[in-house]
Design a protein around this motif. Sequence first.
Motif, PDB file in Angstrom:
ATOM      1  N   ALA B 206       0.940  -0.739  -0.198  1.00 29.60           N
ATOM      2  CA  ALA B 206      -0.506  -0.328   0.494  1.00 29.60           C
ATOM      3  C   ALA B 206       1.042   1.259   0.022  1.00 29.60           C
ATOM      4  CB  ALA B 206      -1.291  -0.674   1.287  1.00 29.60           C
ATOM      5  N   GLU B 207       1.925   0.987   0.695  1.00 31.88           N
ATOM      6  CA  GLU B 207       3.025   2.434   0.749  1.00 31.88           C
ATOM      7  C   GLU B 207       3.773   2.551  -0.521  1.00 31.88           C
ATOM      8  OE1 GLU B 207       4.341   2.032   4.958  1.00 31.88           O
ATOM      9  OE2 GLU B 207       2.167   2.660   5.904  1.00 31.88           O
ATOM     10  N   GLY B 208       3.870   1.647  -1.705  1.00 33.67           N
ATOM     11  CA  GLY B 208       4.477   1.694  -2.393  1.00 33.67           C
ATOM     12  C   GLY B 208       6.075   1.286  -2.371  1.00 33.67           C
ATOM     13  N   TYR B 209       5.924  -0.026  -1.268  1.00 38.26           N
ATOM     14  CA  TYR B 209       7.519   0.282  -1.513  1.00 38.26           C
ATOM     15  C   TYR B 209       7.835  -1.655  -2.346  1.00 38.26           C
ATOM     16  CZ  TYR B 209       8.563   3.390   2.441  1.00 38.26           C
ATOM     17  OH  TYR B 209       8.021   4.301   3.383  1.00 38.26           O
ATOM     18  N   VAL B 210       7.052  -2.411  -2.188  1.00 37.09           N
ATOM     19  CA  VAL B 210       6.536  -3.166  -2.989  1.00 37.09           C
ATOM     20  C   VAL B 210       5.742  -3.788  -3.763  1.00 37.09           C
ATOM     21  CG1 VAL B 210       8.687  -4.678  -1.205  1.00 37.09           C
ATOM     22  CG2 VAL B 210       5.832  -5.015  -1.262  1.00 37.09           C
ATOM     23  N   GLU B 211       5.619  -4.801  -5.056  1.00 34.01           N
ATOM     24  CA  GLU B 211       4.462  -5.172  -5.275  1.00 34.01           C
ATOM     25  C   GLU B 211       4.516  -6.847  -4.987  1.00 34.01           C
ATOM     26  OE1 GLU B 211       1.969  -4.214  -7.696  1.00 34.01           O
ATOM     27  OE2 GLU B 211       2.456  -1.486  -7.885  1.00 34.01           O
ATOM     28  N   LEU B 212       3.658  -7.269  -5.027  1.00 34.78           N
ATOM     29  CA  LEU B 212       2.378  -8.497  -5.298  1.00 34.78           C
ATOM     30  C   LEU B 212       2.308  -9.388  -5.889  1.00 34.78           C
ATOM     31  CD1 LEU B 212       1.960  -7.735  -1.303  1.00 34.78           C
ATOM     32  CD2 LEU B 212       4.344  -7.940  -2.016  1.00 34.78           C
ATOM     33  N   PRO B 213       2.224  -9.021  -7.037  1.00 36.28           N
ATOM     34  CA  PRO B 213       2.076 -10.193  -8.458  1.00 36.28           C
ATOM     35  C   PRO B 213       1.315 -11.632  -7.571  1.00 36.28           C
ATOM     36  CG  PRO B 213       4.291  -9.593  -8.647  1.00 36.28           C
ATOM     37  CD  PRO B 213       4.075  -9.784  -7.386  1.00 36.28           C
ATOM     38  N   SER B 214       1.423 -11.787  -7.191  1.00 35.38           N
ATOM     39  CA  SER B 214       0.904 -13.074  -6.240  1.00 35.38           C
ATOM     40  C   SER B 214       1.883 -13.608  -5.017  1.00 35.38           C
ATOM     41  CB  SER B 214       1.140 -14.811  -7.145  1.00 35.38           C
ATOM     42  OG  SER B 214       2.654 -15.059  -7.097  1.00 35.38           O
ATOM     43  N   ARG B 215       1.005 -14.865  -4.535  1.00 38.59           N
ATOM     44  CA  ARG B 215       1.354 -14.706  -2.703  1.00 38.59           C
ATOM     45  C   ARG B 215       2.344 -15.372  -3.188  1.00 38.59           C
ATOM     46  NH1 ARG B 215      -2.163 -15.142   0.762  1.00 38.59           N
ATOM     47  NH2 ARG B 215      -1.031 -15.954   2.345  1.00 38.59           N
ATOM     48  N   ARG B 216       3.544 -15.585  -4.043  1.00 38.89           N
ATOM     49  CA  ARG B 216       4.752 -15.932  -3.143  1.00 38.89           C
ATOM     50  C   ARG B 216       5.364 -15.062  -4.086  1.00 38.89           C
ATOM     51  NH1 ARG B 216       6.590 -21.486  -1.687  1.00 38.89           N
ATOM     52  NH2 ARG B 216       4.860 -21.800  -0.335  1.00 38.89           N
ATOM     53  N   ASP B 217       5.668 -14.280  -5.077  1.00 43.96           N
ATOM     54  CA  ASP B 217       6.031 -13.234  -6.300  1.00 43.96           C
ATOM     55  C   ASP B 217       5.895 -11.490  -5.224  1.00 43.96           C
ATOM     56  OD1 ASP B 217       6.758 -15.363  -7.973  1.00 43.96           O
ATOM     57  OD2 ASP B 217       4.850 -14.805  -8.802  1.00 43.96           O
ATOM     58  N   ILE B 218       7.849 -11.701  -5.518  1.00 40.32           N
ATOM     59  CA  ILE B 218       7.484  -9.754  -4.505  1.00 40.32           C
ATOM     60  C   ILE B 218       7.773  -9.326  -6.067  1.00 40.32           C
ATOM     61  CG2 ILE B 218       8.706  -8.448  -2.838  1.00 40.32           C
ATOM     62  CD1 ILE B 218       7.244 -10.796  -0.956  1.00 40.32           C
ATOM     63  N   ARG B 223      13.756   0.422  -3.187  1.00 35.91           N
ATOM     64  CA  ARG B 223      14.862  -1.073  -3.069  1.00 35.91           C
ATOM     65  C   ARG B 223      15.530   0.171  -1.574  1.00 35.91           C
ATOM     66  NH1 ARG B 223      17.903  -4.924  -3.282  1.00 35.91           N
ATOM     67  NH2 ARG B 223      16.775  -5.472  -4.986  1.00 35.91           N
ATOM     68  N   GLY B 224      15.833   1.457  -1.797  1.00 37.78           N
ATOM     69  CA  GLY B 224      15.944   3.229  -1.267  1.00 37.78           C
ATOM     70  C   GLY B 224      15.294   2.079   0.382  1.00 37.78           C
ATOM     71  N   GLY B 225      13.722   3.168  -0.256  1.00 37.48           N
ATOM     72  CA  GLY B 225      12.546   2.843   1.152  1.00 37.48           C
ATOM     73  C   GLY B 225      13.170   2.137   1.740  1.00 37.48           C
ATOM     74  N   LEU B 226      12.933   1.032   1.128  1.00 38.11           N
ATOM     75  CA  LEU B 226      12.932  -0.599   1.877  1.00 38.11           C
ATOM     76  C   LEU B 226      14.026  -0.358   2.955  1.00 38.11           C
ATOM     77  CD1 LEU B 226      10.843  -3.499   2.307  1.00 38.11           C
ATOM     78  CD2 LEU B 226      11.746  -4.188   0.432  1.00 38.11           C
ATOM     79  N   THR B 227      15.254  -0.296   1.955  1.00 41.57           N
ATOM     80  CA  THR B 227      16.504  -0.307   2.789  1.00 41.57           C
ATOM     81  C   THR B 227      16.600   0.900   4.410  1.00 41.57           C
ATOM     82  OG1 THR B 227      17.895  -0.564   0.760  1.00 41.57           O
ATOM     83  CG2 THR B 227      18.701   0.042   3.182  1.00 41.57           C
TER      84      THR B 227
END
Lengths: 438, 231
Positions: B206-218, B223-227
């Motif tokens: 929701a906060e735009g750090y990652v996409e979750l295309p499926s339950r297993r895929d990331i 990357r900077g924000g996640l770090t």
Amino acid sequence: MWPYFPDLLDRAVPRYTSFPTAAEFHGGVGANDQAAAIAAVDGPASLYLHIPYCRQICWYCGCNTGAANKAERLQSYLDALDAEVDLVAAAMPKGTGIARIAFGGGSPNAISPLAFVRLLDRVFVRFAANAPELSVELDPRDLTGEWANVLGASRITHASLGVQTFSPDLQARIGRVQPAGMIVDAVANLRTAGVGSINFDLMYGLPGQSMAELLDSLDATITLAPERIALFGYAHVPQLMPRQRRIDASSLPDQAMRFAMAACGHDRLTAAGYVAVGFDHFALPHDPLALASKAGVLRRNFQGFTDDQAEYLIGLGASAISCFPDRIIQNEKGPGAYRMRVSQGLMAGVRGVRRSRDDRERAMLIEDILCLRPADLSLFVGLNELGVALSDLCARGIIRWDGEILSPTPSTRPYARVIAALFDPYRATVPERFSNAI
Amino acid sequence: MTSCDTCIVRNRSICAGLGSEELAVLNRIARTRSISAGQTLMWEGEDSLLVANVIEGVLKLSTGTSDGREQIVGIVYPSDFIGRPFGQRSLQTVTALTDARVCTFARSAFDAFARDHPELEHKLLQRTLIELDRARHWMLLLGRKSATEKIATFLLEMSDRLVPQGCDQPDAPADSFTLPFGRQQIADILGLTIETVSRQLTKLRAEGYVELPSRRDITIIDRGGLTALAG
């Protein structure tokens, strides 16, 4: 120069790395008390791991160590140590913080670098250690470049080198030959590897040692600028340490000479900018040990004087001692019997002592005295019996005593153990097992 | 052609840098084995009989705690080395999290080979130092961080280690990867509940750090924000 009172120094006194001392340990305290105390740990703990092996055994040494001459012997000990790590870590409350991990011996670098890294890995994982301070005692004779690299890569922050003396002649007399170049290389390798704090163990009172030789060794040390120095008086107790029988005792410096050596050593090191810490340690002014001493929070434990504030010290390995507020427990000394115990899933503690309220109060006073800071005696119940002795020490200028607070004077240091012994009710008779106070 | 010649992890494994003669010797004592997800390769406390290179798949290292629970103490990936040469006992249980392929050696034969080849012994030491680093990292992850920090650190570590096979730039982290395990397993690894793991992943999306295309895929978007979140 400190005033010399030979009558105060002629009896043997403990080094008080604990109170009660190891002389009071008995078999009535053991594995069950150890398990209960570990389960009740309530705050940060520090770990000490004992490696009771050396590549070469020095004749003067009083440590529990044996020859690292067989790979299988070392490996089976390390397997047992792994097992004890598992056992103790499982018994400790989840979430216990690990403040420090220290490796001592013996010589931890008598084992292979691979075995050391594995052991460290094991300890980190089992105790879920976050970011403890790491220290290792090292024999410079076995400190290869590979070892120094491994210490750096393992982010060891503190290393202690057994130097003892720089004199080739004295080194031959005590069975520890290590040319000065070896010490210079060891320090350079450790520095390159990023070890930030180095300690030298040095000795006075060695057989045949002259004042000039001691001062030469101190000057050589000052040039290499270790952050910390421990200057110990050699304790010749061949009746307890059979390996010392190889040392020619006829040329041991007498008590007056030992006193002069301790005093001149102190003067030489402090003149070079070191701060005296406790009764036999020295540290550069910015070093945490010197800062702890200045701040009045220096502690004394089995490794000497320390700035470690952890209330729980867990000893792992043969003969290692664990210290809890209400009890002290020592592991089985013999590596064979130690292995048998832990491989059967038993805690390794076999002797120790419970600390009564009175013991704990005395322990704090003794620690204050040894750390050269004021000791508050206003609530101490045993005071009446000590009045005469304290007045005598006061009259000699060794302490200041205002009826409540016992304060150190510039002359306290060489007598700290003697003063501490006044508060030790177990020392009524003089046993043979201690060394002289100076 | 020997199986070493076609090995996809050779250049990153402990075998990297060995000459063709050494490889030929090693190849003779090696055996490639497939193990399915859930299968255990080594058991904690048992005699250490095997060492192995991971070729494909992801495996977990675990130990039993005093109250009988399992504590996951590390994850191994392709090109990682498992087992303890010169060690009598297995100190960890090694279990496949995904279907995996490993190249195994009898420990005694591997020990003998390592003794004759000091450069391999040296590599083993370097590997062990890397393992120590990872273990410390892992303990820091488990011990200190909030749920958000744990999940962020975990995703970064996955992206770092789940680099596609045969990649020309083996050191570059992958922005898109498939998690080798489900949310319950992530929860077990990080010491969180499955609900917390799910909520945290949803929040990161929701906060735009990652996409979750499926339950297993990331897919890592920021990357900077996640770090920064990882602390």
